[in-house]
Write a protein that holds these residues in place. Sequence first.
Motif, PDB file in Angstrom:
ATOM      1  N   GLN A  25      13.909 -24.120 -51.902  1.00 28.31           N
ATOM      2  CA  GLN A  25      13.657 -24.861 -50.668  1.00 28.31           C
ATOM      3  C   GLN A  25      13.167 -26.284 -50.923  1.00 28.31           C
ATOM      4  O   GLN A  25      13.685 -27.244 -50.334  1.00 28.31           O
ATOM      5  N   ASP A  26      12.188 -26.448 -51.800  1.00 28.41           N
ATOM      6  CA  ASP A  26      11.681 -27.796 -52.085  1.00 28.41           C
ATOM      7  C   ASP A  26      12.750 -28.664 -52.740  1.00 28.41           C
ATOM      8  O   ASP A  26      12.827 -29.872 -52.487  1.00 28.41           O
ATOM      9  N   PHE A  27      13.588 -28.049 -53.590  1.00 22.54           N
ATOM     10  CA  PHE A  27      14.680 -28.779 -54.238  1.00 22.54           C
ATOM     11  C   PHE A  27      15.642 -29.322 -53.188  1.00 22.54           C
ATOM     12  O   PHE A  27      16.067 -30.487 -53.248  1.00 22.54           O
ATOM     13  N   ILE A  28      15.998 -28.486 -52.211  1.00 25.13           N
ATOM     14  CA  ILE A  28      16.890 -28.920 -51.138  1.00 25.13           C
ATOM     15  C   ILE A  28      16.243 -30.020 -50.313  1.00 25.13           C
ATOM     16  O   ILE A  28      16.885 -31.024 -49.975  1.00 25.13           O
ATOM     17  N   HIS A  29      14.979 -29.860 -49.987  1.00 23.51           N
ATOM     18  CA  HIS A  29      14.285 -30.880 -49.193  1.00 23.51           C
ATOM     19  C   HIS A  29      14.278 -32.226 -49.916  1.00 23.51           C
ATOM     20  O   HIS A  29      14.342 -33.281 -49.264  1.00 23.51           O
ATOM     21  N   LYS A  30      14.242 -32.194 -51.231  1.00 25.62           N
ATOM     22  CA  LYS A  30      14.189 -33.438 -52.006  1.00 25.62           C
ATOM     23  C   LYS A  30      15.568 -34.050 -52.208  1.00 25.62           C
ATOM     24  O   LYS A  30      15.739 -35.268 -52.072  1.00 25.62           O
ATOM     25  N   HIS A  31      16.574 -33.225 -52.505  1.00 21.44           N
ATOM     26  CA  HIS A  31      17.856 -33.765 -52.959  1.00 21.44           C
ATOM     27  C   HIS A  31      18.985 -33.716 -51.931  1.00 21.44           C
ATOM     28  O   HIS A  31      19.936 -34.499 -52.047  1.00 21.44           O
ATOM     29  N   HIS A  32      18.949 -32.821 -50.969  1.00 18.19           N
ATOM     30  CA  HIS A  32      20.024 -32.745 -49.972  1.00 18.19           C
ATOM     31  C   HIS A  32      19.873 -33.864 -48.961  1.00 18.19           C
ATOM     32  O   HIS A  32      18.752 -34.230 -48.586  1.00 18.19           O
ATOM     33  N   TYR A  33      20.978 -34.412 -48.486  1.00 16.23           N
ATOM     34  CA  TYR A  33      20.902 -35.557 -47.570  1.00 16.23           C
ATOM     35  C   TYR A  33      20.148 -35.247 -46.282  1.00 16.23           C
ATOM     36  O   TYR A  33      19.595 -36.137 -45.648  1.00 16.23           O
ATOM     37  N   PHE A 125      31.099 -26.719 -43.288  1.00 20.29           N
ATOM     38  CA  PHE A 125      31.416 -27.953 -42.577  1.00 20.29           C
ATOM     39  C   PHE A 125      31.101 -29.146 -43.466  1.00 20.29           C
ATOM     40  O   PHE A 125      30.028 -29.217 -44.063  1.00 20.29           O
ATOM     41  N   ALA A 126      32.043 -30.077 -43.557  1.00 22.65           N
ATOM     42  CA  ALA A 126      31.839 -31.325 -44.287  1.00 22.65           C
ATOM     43  C   ALA A 126      31.436 -32.397 -43.286  1.00 22.65           C
ATOM     44  O   ALA A 126      32.184 -32.688 -42.343  1.00 22.65           O
ATOM     45  N   ASP A 127      30.281 -32.972 -43.485  1.00 16.86           N
ATOM     46  CA  ASP A 127      29.670 -33.869 -42.508  1.00 16.86           C
ATOM     47  C   ASP A 127      30.142 -35.316 -42.707  1.00 16.86           C
ATOM     48  O   ASP A 127      29.676 -36.028 -43.594  1.00 16.86           O
ATOM     49  N   LYS A 128      31.065 -35.748 -41.863  1.00 16.46           N
ATOM     50  CA  LYS A 128      31.605 -37.107 -41.989  1.00 16.46           C
ATOM     51  C   LYS A 128      30.588 -38.179 -41.627  1.00 16.46           C
ATOM     52  O   LYS A 128      30.761 -39.346 -41.992  1.00 16.46           O
ATOM     53  N   GLN A 129      29.533 -37.779 -40.942  1.00 14.64           N
ATOM     54  CA  GLN A 129      28.458 -38.727 -40.631  1.00 14.64           C
ATOM     55  C   GLN A 129      27.860 -39.297 -41.920  1.00 14.64           C
ATOM     56  O   GLN A 129      27.385 -40.419 -41.956  1.00 14.64           O
ATOM     57  N   TYR A 130      27.930 -38.503 -42.996  1.00 14.87           N
ATOM     58  CA  TYR A 130      27.364 -38.916 -44.279  1.00 14.87           C
ATOM     59  C   TYR A 130      28.455 -39.163 -45.323  1.00 14.87           C
ATOM     60  O   TYR A 130      28.191 -39.154 -46.525  1.00 14.87           O
ATOM     61  N   GLY A 131      29.686 -39.342 -44.870  1.00 13.93           N
ATOM     62  CA  GLY A 131      30.772 -39.688 -45.776  1.00 13.93           C
ATOM     63  C   GLY A 131      31.406 -38.514 -46.493  1.00 13.93           C
ATOM     64  O   GLY A 131      32.195 -38.704 -47.421  1.00 13.93           O
ATOM     65  N   HIS A 132      31.090 -37.281 -46.065  1.00 14.30           N
ATOM     66  CA  HIS A 132      31.661 -36.099 -46.715  1.00 14.30           C
ATOM     67  C   HIS A 132      32.911 -35.652 -45.965  1.00 14.30           C
ATOM     68  O   HIS A 132      32.880 -35.459 -44.750  1.00 14.30           O
ATOM     69  N   THR A 133      33.996 -35.472 -46.700  1.00 11.42           N
ATOM     70  CA  THR A 133      35.244 -35.029 -46.070  1.00 11.42           C
ATOM     71  C   THR A 133      35.662 -33.622 -46.495  1.00 11.42           C
ATOM     72  O   THR A 133      36.536 -33.023 -45.884  1.00 11.42           O
ATOM     73  N   GLY A 134      35.050 -33.094 -47.576  1.00  9.83           N
ATOM     74  CA  GLY A 134      35.372 -31.740 -48.009  1.00  9.83           C
ATOM     75  C   GLY A 134      36.144 -31.668 -49.304  1.00  9.83           C
ATOM     76  O   GLY A 134      36.800 -30.665 -49.583  1.00  9.83           O
ATOM     77  N   ARG A 191      20.828 -38.692 -31.141  1.00  8.10           N
ATOM     78  CA  ARG A 191      21.668 -39.724 -31.721  1.00  8.10           C
ATOM     79  C   ARG A 191      23.102 -39.216 -31.777  1.00  8.10           C
ATOM     80  O   ARG A 191      23.351 -38.046 -32.102  1.00  8.10           O
ATOM     81  N   LYS A 192      24.063 -40.085 -31.465  1.00  9.37           N
ATOM     82  CA  LYS A 192      25.470 -39.699 -31.551  1.00  9.37           C
ATOM     83  C   LYS A 192      25.846 -39.476 -33.010  1.00  9.37           C
ATOM     84  O   LYS A 192      25.306 -40.114 -33.906  1.00  9.37           O
ATOM     85  N   ARG A 193      26.794 -38.547 -33.229  1.00 13.98           N
ATOM     86  CA  ARG A 193      27.236 -38.295 -34.580  1.00 13.98           C
ATOM     87  C   ARG A 193      28.748 -38.068 -34.617  1.00 13.98           C
ATOM     88  O   ARG A 193      29.360 -37.712 -33.608  1.00 13.98           O
ATOM     89  N   LYS A 194      29.322 -38.275 -35.797  1.00 19.30           N
ATOM     90  CA  LYS A 194      30.756 -38.079 -35.995  1.00 19.30           C
ATOM     91  C   LYS A 194      31.079 -36.590 -36.059  1.00 19.30           C
ATOM     92  O   LYS A 194      30.202 -35.743 -36.194  1.00 19.30           O
ATOM     93  N   SER A 195      32.374 -36.286 -35.987  1.00 25.04           N
ATOM     94  CA  SER A 195      32.814 -34.898 -36.108  1.00 25.04           C
ATOM     95  C   SER A 195      32.657 -34.425 -37.552  1.00 25.04           C
ATOM     96  O   SER A 195      32.414 -35.217 -38.468  1.00 25.04           O
TER      97      SER A 195
END
Length: 217
Positions: A25-33, A125-134, A191-195
């Motif tokens: 959990q702490d690792f994810i909190h630190k490194h995941h966007y 899901f790949a989050d395009k809000q953060y530049g991830h397309t999959g 806040r609005k977000r991309k698909s």
Amino acid sequence: MDKVSEQSVSLKDYTVEVVPRKTIQDFIHKHHYSHNTNGIQGLECFALFAPGNFGIPKMVGAMMYAIPSMPNTARAYNPINPDRCVELRRLVCIDDTPKNTESFFIGKTIKWLKQNTNYEVIISFADKQYGHTGVIYRASNFEFVGETGAGRVLMVDGKEYHSRSLSQPIKPYSRRIRARWEAGDPDVFFRKRKSKNKYVYYLNKGIKKKIERLKKA
């Protein structure tokens, strides 16, 4: 002893372990966007370890499979057995790792799920809000199945929460957020977000054929 660089180590020296949520959990909190695991109903958690200094393994990645975040997701992607649909909710590796580390990590966890659970479908899901397309999912043989609609996200103290976080009174954190929202707290806003791009992996090839026949019926 010289410091070990993960880039200088082969993936064959990496290990994947099933771990309790608190381990990653702490690792994810630190490194995941997202820096966040609130609201995730985790089912299976994994850690990726690389050889470290003095022979002590070092965690370099974390992954969390969970109950799908949206109520209708499981029924949409596994209408035959919704309780056997899981969502890959969090995946993160540090930057200083060899090429293809993420797909190696995913592959190991998929093998474990096949051998140790009765799950049939993975959705992610790949989050395009953060530049991830999959790209990682495609490299791991997931199938692209479309996009979500653009929407909005709830921001709380700079962290993202699902918009439903305001309407889950059974959860203490939801009650706290709603109280702040109703009080006009400026640090709680939408806040609005991309698909997002949607990807599916069938752990059971037989269930894929059954679902396809059901959709055609």
